[in-house]
Design a protein around this motif. Structure first.
Motif, PDB file in Angstrom:
ATOM      1  N   GLU A  29      -6.787  -0.399   3.939  1.00 30.55           N
ATOM      2  CA  GLU A  29      -6.972  -0.341   2.490  1.00 30.55           C
ATOM      3  C   GLU A  29      -6.485   0.996   1.941  1.00 30.55           C
ATOM      4  O   GLU A  29      -5.856   1.056   0.900  1.00 30.55           O
ATOM      5  CB  GLU A  29      -8.457  -0.536   2.169  1.00 30.55           C
ATOM      6  N   ARG A  30      -6.760   2.073   2.689  1.00 30.89           N
ATOM      7  CA  ARG A  30      -6.355   3.409   2.272  1.00 30.89           C
ATOM      8  C   ARG A  30      -4.897   3.716   2.585  1.00 30.89           C
ATOM      9  O   ARG A  30      -4.228   4.420   1.853  1.00 30.89           O
ATOM     10  CB  ARG A  30      -7.235   4.462   2.958  1.00 30.89           C
ATOM     11  N   HIS A  31      -4.407   3.231   3.719  1.00 28.95           N
ATOM     12  CA  HIS A  31      -3.057   3.545   4.200  1.00 28.95           C
ATOM     13  C   HIS A  31      -2.376   2.261   4.677  1.00 28.95           C
ATOM     14  O   HIS A  31      -2.219   2.039   5.878  1.00 28.95           O
ATOM     15  CB  HIS A  31      -3.115   4.563   5.338  1.00 28.95           C
ATOM     16  N   SER A  32      -1.930   1.449   3.761  1.00 28.97           N
ATOM     17  CA  SER A  32      -1.373   0.141   4.103  1.00 28.97           C
ATOM     18  C   SER A  32      -0.054   0.211   4.873  1.00 28.97           C
ATOM     19  O   SER A  32       0.331  -0.742   5.537  1.00 28.97           O
ATOM     20  CB  SER A  32      -1.179  -0.688   2.841  1.00 28.97           C
ATOM     21  N   THR A  33       0.635   1.345   4.835  1.00 32.57           N
ATOM     22  CA  THR A  33       1.922   1.461   5.523  1.00 32.57           C
ATOM     23  C   THR A  33       1.794   1.418   7.043  1.00 32.57           C
ATOM     24  O   THR A  33       2.773   1.147   7.727  1.00 32.57           O
ATOM     25  CB  THR A  33       2.649   2.759   5.128  1.00 32.57           C
ATOM     26  N   TYR A  34       0.599   1.649   7.584  1.00 32.71           N
ATOM     27  CA  TYR A  34       0.425   1.600   9.032  1.00 32.71           C
ATOM     28  C   TYR A  34       0.450   0.169   9.557  1.00 32.71           C
ATOM     29  O   TYR A  34       0.781  -0.062  10.712  1.00 32.71           O
ATOM     30  CB  TYR A  34      -0.868   2.295   9.462  1.00 32.71           C
ATOM     31  N   GLY A  35       0.088  -0.792   8.736  1.00 32.23           N
ATOM     32  CA  GLY A  35       0.137  -2.187   9.134  1.00 32.23           C
ATOM     33  C   GLY A  35      -0.596  -2.455  10.430  1.00 32.23           C
ATOM     34  O   GLY A  35      -1.695  -1.966  10.644  1.00 32.23           O
TER      35      GLY A  35
END
Length: 84
Positions: A29-35
């Motif tokens: 939710e905070r860092h969606s780029t990590y997937g």
């Protein structure tokens, strides 16, 4: 200080060196780029952060431990060869 280390040893949810981890729902939710990336804990940063080497990255990332979850079936003792 010894008491803190002892409590970490007893807490199975505590992340340790060698644990395979991924971002949990809060982290995504905070860092969606990590997937769905997975990685290995290679060090400890501040008391609230761990250093993670993600499989597809060259550099090590410092990630807050509340954003991570252990990948099922993996533990630090098993992946680093330490006896329990």
């Amino acid at each position: 200080m010894r008491r803190v280390a002892y409590e970490r040893d007893l807490d199975p949810a505590w992340l340790n060196y060698g644990d395979r981890v991924r971002m949990n729902a809060f982290g995504l939710e905070r860092h969606s780029t990590y997937g769905s990336r997975e990685g290995v804990i290679v060090g400890m940063g501040t008391p609230s952060c761990v250093r993670v080497k993600f499989d597809d990255r060259v550099t090590v990332q410092a990630i807050h431990r509340d954003y991570l979850e252990r990948v099922s079936g993996q533990s630090g003792a098993a992946s680093t060869g330490r006896a329990s």
